[in-house]
Design an enzyme around this catalytic site. Structure first.
Site, PDB file in Angstrom:
ATOM      1  CB  CYS A 369      39.434  67.658 -27.794  1.00  0.00           C
ATOM      2  SG  CYS A 369      41.059  68.350 -27.470  1.00  0.00           S
ATOM      3  CG  HIS A 493      37.198  71.067 -25.660  1.00  0.00           C
ATOM      4  ND1 HIS A 493      36.837  69.792 -25.298  1.00  0.00           N
ATOM      5  CD2 HIS A 493      38.541  71.109 -25.607  1.00  0.00           C
ATOM      6  CE1 HIS A 493      37.930  69.091 -25.027  1.00  0.00           C
ATOM      7  NE2 HIS A 493      38.980  69.866 -25.213  1.00  0.00           N
ATOM      8  CD  GLU A 495      33.319  70.328 -24.961  1.00  0.00           C
ATOM      9  OE1 GLU A 495      33.290  70.486 -26.197  1.00  0.00           O
ATOM     10  OE2 GLU A 495      34.196  69.653 -24.380  1.00  0.00           O
TER      11      GLU A 495
HETATM   12  N1  GLN Z   1      44.970  64.196 -25.005  1.00  0.00           N
HETATM   13  C1  GLN Z   1      44.789  65.009 -26.163  1.00  0.00           C
HETATM   14  C2  GLN Z   1      45.756  66.180 -26.194  1.00  0.00           C
HETATM   15  O1  GLN Z   1      46.373  66.488 -25.218  1.00  0.00           O
HETATM   16  C3  GLN Z   1      43.358  65.513 -26.246  1.00  0.00           C
HETATM   17  C4  GLN Z   1      43.000  66.477 -25.183  1.00  0.00           C
HETATM   18  C5  GLN Z   1      41.519  66.667 -25.030  1.00  0.00           C
HETATM   19  O2  GLN Z   1      40.735  65.876 -25.527  1.00  0.00           O
HETATM   20  N2  GLN Z   1      41.112  67.695 -24.325  1.00  0.00           N
HETATM   21  O3  GLN Z   1      45.934  66.806 -27.200  1.00  0.00           O
END
Ligand code: GLN
Length: 522
Positions: A369, A493, A495
């Protein structure tokens, strides 16, 4: 009380029942007023776990999914906020026909109704209900009252109460049963009688302590479970099985064993036989609070078990690298680098420096992410030559907004569910790392983000050798650098879908690449 291991106790109990052939589901009750965990700080509350339907929930739901190998939905997490919101909205619609709306019966009815609905919908034989909080807390009262009522309403062999307590050890080394006696007394005042006492203790409970607890708390001795500290949470189901908890519950709930699923035990055997070791650096913000990254830690473990190799993880604070550019060189001692998800500017430049180090020195890299977004920023700045490139999350006036706000997110005011959340599919490009590691061209993974790769920069980035190998229409889901041993970063993600015995492909590929690097270098 919190942090005692109620979640692991529930998940382990469920796993053991599943091993006997029962279909198991689980509900977590969080007595806080927040509607969900989406707005909670990982500093205070640990990881925000994301479900397939986009529910942002307590990390215990992650343990349920991993232990029970199921996929849950946001209905499986009840909070005071959700219950009151529903009851108040019904009241406004006149659904209570002019009655005075009260905690008993309206709030308790709403709780019971939701529990029963979720259990029925899941089609499971057993529904575990974990009531968070501590007996005596004002917040958890309506929930305890609701389960008390259920005890009257359900058939006797359809419901069992497990009470998780703490058995401290005093200065003389004696195990103390008093706190257990007192919390059972408190429960009794609320009309609840535990059928099983799961006693958390640093060491195995002595026969004496068990007998004392049984006597004072009015349960049989085989219903006192010694839940002593385990080396790894995955060992807890076996520990409880050996304590006879599964047999006791099968008996109490009148369940018949249908089979014997040994996959969990086999996984533990593989876990105990892991050899060697590779070193992974995780460069993040909440490095002092590993709970904020529970699913990442578990995913690494799943991959390590299947690769048969220990992965020694060091959590590095990105700000340390940011404040001392020389510190980035310390990353040379690692076989792999991972940058997890995150929000807010702090430490981002340090993370970018770590990503650059991984790319330039061919250290296997996995970005998740934010770790993907920053990989794109790093590549844009240092390879494409877009000096000052950034995400508009961190620099609104950047000349090259390579990461920008999702179009529909620009005017959002309500903080609940303002992100792209939960399952979305991605189509993988053939001949890429992505397609190789997933062994498929279509995948579904979970998301939680507001920003994404700006399509206006894709051509310039790809012209310099990075590849967007996974896409959801014009949304970039994966970026990789094919010239490297393993440089892979995802907007999603992975995970949240990793399971014991079935590691998430990017994590497995990372550990494999780390092993390969280690073997080549030694
Ligand atoms: N801050 C980034 C976004 O809002 C990444 C979010 C994250 O890593 N879950 O897109």
């Amino acid at each position: 009380m919190s942090g005692l291991g109620k979640g692991i106790t529930a998940a382990s109990t469920g796993r053991n029942l599943k091993n006997k052939g029962c279909r198991v589901t689980a509900i977590k009750i969080d007595p806080y007023i927040n509607i969900d965990a989406g707005t909670m700080s990982p500093f205070q509350h640990g990881e925000v776990y994301v479900l397939k339907d986009g529910g942002e929930v307590d990390l215990d739901l992650g343990n349920y999914e991993r232990f029970l190998d199921v996929e849950l939905t946001s209905d499986h997490n009840l909070t005071t906020g959700k219950i009151y919101q529903a009851v108040i909205s019904k009241e406004r619609k006149g659904e209570y026909l002019g009655k005075t709306v009260q905690i008993i019966p309206h709030i308790t009815n709403e709780i019971k109704e939701r529990i029963r609905k979720v259990a029925a919908k899941s089609g499971a034989d057993i529904c575990l209900i974990e009531v968070g909080g501590t007996v005596g807390d004002i917040e958890s009262m309506p929930f305890l009252e609701a389960v008390r009522q259920m005890h009257r309403e359900e058939a006797k062999d359809d419901i069992a109460f497990l009470h998780v307590t703490l058995v401290p050890i005093d200065a003389q080394g004696d195990q103390k049963s008093k706190p257990t006696q007192h919390s059972v007394k408190e429960l009794r005042e609320l009309g609840l009688t535990p059928d099983v006492i799961v006693a958390r203790c640093k060491e195995p409970l002595s026969d004496d302590t068990k007998a004392k607890i049984a006597l004072f708390c009015d349960v049989s001795e085989n219903a006192v479970v010694s839940a002593h500290d385990a080396k790894d949470i995955y060992e807890v189901p076996l520990l409880m099985e050996n304590e006879g908890l599964t047999d006791f519950l099968m008996d109490k709930l009148n369940l018949k064993t249908i089979g014997e699923d040994t996959t969990w035990g086999d996984m533990i055997t593989r876990m105990k036989n892991m050899t060697g070791g590779v070193k992974l650096a995780i460069v993040g913000k909440y490095t002092h609070l590993e709970d904020s990254y529970t699913s990442i830690r578990e995913s690494i473990k799943h991959a390590a078990i299947e690769c048969g190799c220990n992965v020694n993880t060091t959590w590095i604070n990105a700000e340390t690298i940011e404040n001392d550019p020389d510190a980035v060189k310390s990353l040379s001692e690692y076989d792999g680098i991972l940058v997890p998800g995150g929000f807010g500017e702090r430490g981002t430049e340090g993370k970018i420096m770590a990503i650059r180090y991984a790319r330039e020195n061919d250290i296997p890299y996995l970005g998740l992410c934010l770790g993907m977004q920053l990989a794109v920023v790093e590549f844009a700045r240092n390879v494409v030559g877009l000096s000052g490139a950034n995400s508009t999350e961190f620099d609104e006036n950047t000349p090259y907004p390579v990461i920008d706000l999702l179009p529909e997110q620009e005017d959002v005011v309500d903080m609940g569910a303002t992100m792209r959340l939960g399952d979305y599919d991605a189509v993988l490009k053939s001949g890429t790392i992505a397609q190789r590691i997933y062994g498929s061209s279509d995948i579904v993974e979970r998301h939680r983000h507001r920003y994404e790769v700006n399509p206006n920069f894709i051509d310039r980035i790809e012209a310099k050798g990075a590849v967007f190998s996974g896409k959801n229409k014009n949304r970039m889901e994966i970026v990789e650098v094919p010239g490297n041993r393993f440089f892979f970063a995802s907007q999603f993600h992975p995970e949240f879908k990793s399971r014991p015995g079935r590691p998430s492909p990017p994590f497995r590929a990372l550990v494999e690449a780390m092993l390969e690097k280690r073997n080549e270098c030694s």
